[in-house]
Design a protein around this motif. Structure first.
Motif, PDB file in Angstrom:
ATOM      1  N   THR A 266      -1.585  14.637  -6.746  1.00 37.88           N
ATOM      2  CA  THR A 266      -0.979  15.052  -5.475  1.00 37.88           C
ATOM      3  C   THR A 266      -1.424  16.451  -5.064  1.00 37.88           C
ATOM      4  O   THR A 266      -1.437  16.762  -3.880  1.00 37.88           O
ATOM      5  CB  THR A 266       0.567  15.008  -5.546  1.00 37.88           C
ATOM      6  OG1 THR A 266       0.989  15.614  -6.755  1.00 37.88           O
ATOM      7  CG2 THR A 266       1.079  13.599  -5.500  1.00 37.88           C
TER       8      THR A 266
ATOM      9  N   SER B  12      -8.704  11.137  -6.678  1.00 37.86           N
ATOM     10  CA  SER B  12      -8.115   9.858  -7.066  1.00 37.86           C
ATOM     11  C   SER B  12      -9.029   9.014  -7.937  1.00 37.86           C
ATOM     12  O   SER B  12     -10.259   9.194  -7.949  1.00 37.86           O
ATOM     13  CB  SER B  12      -7.728   9.065  -5.815  1.00 37.86           C
ATOM     14  OG  SER B  12      -8.896   8.648  -5.147  1.00 37.86           O
TER      15      SER B  12
ATOM     16  N   GLN C 201       0.590  10.389  -7.799  1.00 41.20           N
ATOM     17  CA  GLN C 201       1.031   9.427  -6.793  1.00 41.20           C
ATOM     18  C   GLN C 201       0.293   8.119  -7.058  1.00 41.20           C
ATOM     19  O   GLN C 201      -0.892   8.150  -7.430  1.00 41.20           O
ATOM     20  CB  GLN C 201       0.624   9.981  -5.437  1.00 41.20           C
ATOM     21  CG  GLN C 201       1.377   9.414  -4.282  1.00 41.20           C
ATOM     22  CD  GLN C 201       0.930  10.102  -3.003  1.00 41.20           C
ATOM     23  OE1 GLN C 201      -0.239  10.052  -2.642  1.00 41.20           O
ATOM     24  NE2 GLN C 201       1.858  10.739  -2.331  1.00 41.20           N
ATOM     25  N   VAL C 202       0.979   7.016  -6.885  1.00 41.55           N
ATOM     26  CA  VAL C 202       0.387   5.718  -7.213  1.00 41.55           C
ATOM     27  C   VAL C 202       0.475   4.796  -6.004  1.00 41.55           C
ATOM     28  O   VAL C 202       1.466   4.811  -5.273  1.00 41.55           O
ATOM     29  CB  VAL C 202       1.139   5.072  -8.411  1.00 41.55           C
ATOM     30  CG1 VAL C 202       0.438   3.794  -8.859  1.00 41.55           C
ATOM     31  CG2 VAL C 202       1.278   6.042  -9.577  1.00 41.55           C
ATOM     32  N   ALA C 203      -0.558   4.005  -5.795  1.00 43.32           N
ATOM     33  CA  ALA C 203      -0.490   2.927  -4.797  1.00 43.32           C
ATOM     34  C   ALA C 203      -1.143   1.694  -5.390  1.00 43.32           C
ATOM     35  O   ALA C 203      -2.097   1.799  -6.173  1.00 43.32           O
ATOM     36  CB  ALA C 203      -1.197   3.333  -3.514  1.00 43.32           C
TER      37      ALA C 203
ATOM     38  N   THR D  63       6.008   7.396  -6.640  1.00 45.26           N
ATOM     39  CA  THR D  63       5.869   8.353  -7.744  1.00 45.26           C
ATOM     40  C   THR D  63       6.686   7.835  -8.923  1.00 45.26           C
ATOM     41  O   THR D  63       7.610   7.034  -8.755  1.00 45.26           O
ATOM     42  CB  THR D  63       6.363   9.757  -7.343  1.00 45.26           C
ATOM     43  OG1 THR D  63       7.715   9.640  -6.887  1.00 45.26           O
ATOM     44  CG2 THR D  63       5.512  10.362  -6.240  1.00 45.26           C
TER      45      THR D  63
ATOM     46  N   THR E  43      -3.508   9.051  -7.745  1.00 47.57           N
ATOM     47  CA  THR E  43      -3.934  10.251  -7.016  1.00 47.57           C
ATOM     48  C   THR E  43      -3.234  11.498  -7.539  1.00 47.57           C
ATOM     49  O   THR E  43      -2.018  11.494  -7.760  1.00 47.57           O
ATOM     50  CB  THR E  43      -3.621  10.096  -5.504  1.00 47.57           C
ATOM     51  OG1 THR E  43      -4.222   8.894  -5.034  1.00 47.57           O
ATOM     52  CG2 THR E  43      -4.162  11.265  -4.697  1.00 47.57           C
TER      53      THR E  43
ATOM     54  N   GLY F  26       0.800  -1.226   0.000  1.00 52.60           N
ATOM     55  CA  GLY F  26       0.000   0.000   0.000  1.00 52.60           C
ATOM     56  C   GLY F  26       0.830   1.273   0.000  1.00 52.60           C
ATOM     57  O   GLY F  26       0.283   2.373  -0.115  1.00 52.60           O
ATOM     58  N   ARG F  27       2.164   1.131   0.125  1.00 50.07           N
ATOM     59  CA  ARG F  27       3.037   2.313   0.084  1.00 50.07           C
ATOM     60  C   ARG F  27       2.836   3.070  -1.223  1.00 50.07           C
ATOM     61  O   ARG F  27       2.746   2.457  -2.276  1.00 50.07           O
ATOM     62  CB  ARG F  27       4.495   1.872   0.162  1.00 50.07           C
ATOM     63  CG  ARG F  27       5.214   2.299   1.425  1.00 50.07           C
ATOM     64  CD  ARG F  27       6.666   1.858   1.414  1.00 50.07           C
ATOM     65  NE  ARG F  27       6.851   0.467   1.034  1.00 50.07           N
ATOM     66  CZ  ARG F  27       7.847   0.032   0.257  1.00 50.07           C
ATOM     67  NH1 ARG F  27       8.732   0.870  -0.245  1.00 50.07           N
ATOM     68  NH2 ARG F  27       7.957  -1.264  -0.030  1.00 50.07           N
ATOM     69  N   THR F  28       2.792   4.381  -1.154  1.00 50.41           N
ATOM     70  CA  THR F  28       2.633   5.136  -2.397  1.00 50.41           C
ATOM     71  C   THR F  28       3.999   5.328  -3.055  1.00 50.41           C
ATOM     72  O   THR F  28       5.038   5.289  -2.391  1.00 50.41           O
ATOM     73  CB  THR F  28       2.007   6.523  -2.137  1.00 50.41           C
ATOM     74  OG1 THR F  28       2.846   7.211  -1.222  1.00 50.41           O
ATOM     75  CG2 THR F  28       0.611   6.408  -1.585  1.00 50.41           C
TER      76      THR F  28
END
Ligand code: MLT
Ligand code: MN
Ligand code: ZN
Length: 306
Positions: free
Chosen positions: A190, A195, A157-159, A149, A188, A145-147
């Motif tokens: 930023t 999102s 931003q991606v997760a 780039t 998302t 789940g860490r975002t």
């Protein structure tokens, strides 16, 4: 954030080259109100600019790039607006386009999970093949789940979220899926925090996916089949949609029930639509039901601005 749909069809596209199902035959004959669609892919950027992240690389990538002038910013003799590629799984319809990008003047930055990387270096070893051309610079997609780039694609931003779906037929874990065979992506902006949740292959509901869908301003999700036995009923396959990792739209526990539970304001869009799906026919009762429910069907060239 801008999401541009390059291809809205499932594997095979619409019409599929060898298919004479009612949809494919009627589309070719000009008797179906609906659009042809190429195979599943989107591109996304956070801030307006020349560079995009390509999410999935479809076998139709070359015609998709031709249809999308924004992907050719023409800054030099050899150039592309594709700054990086991100994969949601290792399926043919999402990965073989990588081979078409072999003329790249630099190794392609490629974001994928470990299981997908394994499949693309063993069962379906296109990364080895690409190594004889431009090669890839592989980046691991974290599954916790860490975002992250993507270099060259600012403002985004991606997760990733592991999904219950299916590994491809050439994967050693086809029948025993492991986390990372399929991921959903939370994209998302930023700056605004808005999102989009993207999951072209979604086989089952789970609490984590439900939460991600509830939190998103737009969901762009699996629209492969209307009914679970769609391919069986047409005599085209012996497999149900669920058994190949795609939740059908209709029926109990189907995608439409799920989408109906999302907040009213959530934009709901189906993508990765199989050529057999009646929703491709804009005059069908199934399409009318989607309209009544406020659910859209993605098309090649569709823009989603968030
Ligand atoms: C899938 O989404 O299940 C696969 O892409 C099907 C295929 O293209 O063979
Ligand atoms: Mn597919
Ligand atoms: Zn067909």
């Amino acid at each position: 954030m801008r999401v541009h749909v390059l291809g809205a069809a499932a594997g095979g596209g619409f019409p599929q080259w060898n298919c004479n199902c009612g949809n494919c035959a009627r589309l070719r004959a000009g008797l179906l109100k609906g659009r042809p669609r190429t195979q599943s892919s989107i591109c996304v950027q956070g801030l307006p600019g020349p560079d995009w992240a390509l999410v999935n690389a479809s076998p139709d990538i070359l015609s998709q790039v031709r249809a999308t002038p924004a992907l050719q910013p023409n800054r030099g003799q050899r150039d592309s607006g594709i700054a990086a590629v991100l994969l949601s799984d290792g399926q043919i319809d999402h990965t073989t386009g990588l081979l078409m990008l072999r003329e790249s003047t630099r190794p392609l930055p490629l974001w994928c999970t470990d299981p997908v990387y394994e499949d693309l270096t063993r069962g379906h070893p296109i990364l080895g093949v690409l190594g004889h051309f431009c090669g890839v610079e592989r980046r691991a997609v974290p599954l916790d789940g860490r975002t992250f780039t993507i270099e060259g694609v600012p403002g985004l931003q991606v997760a990733a979220l592991p999904l219950a779906s299916k590994a491809p037929p050439y994967s050693p874990h086809r029948e025993h899926p492991v986390p990372g065979d399929n991921i959903g992506l939370v994209l998302t902006d930023t700056a605004s925090g808005r999102s989009l949740f993207y999951a072209p292959g979604l086989g089952e509901r789970s609490e984590a996916v439900e939460a991600a869908m509830r939190a998103a301003d737009c969901v762009l999700v699996d629209g492969t089949f209307w009914t679970d036995d769609e391919m069986i009923a047409l005599g085209l396959s012996h497999k149900t949609g669920r058994s190949i990792g795609h939740l059908p739209q209709s029926g109990r526990g189907g995608m439409l029930e799920w989408l109906a539970e999302l907040p009213q304001a959530t934009r709901k869009v189906l993508i990765h639509v199989n050529n057999t799906n009646p929703i491709l026919d804009e005059d069908s009762p199934q399409r009318a039901e989607l309209v009544a429910r406020g659910v859209e069907v993605a098309w090649d060239g569709m823009d989603i601005e968030l």
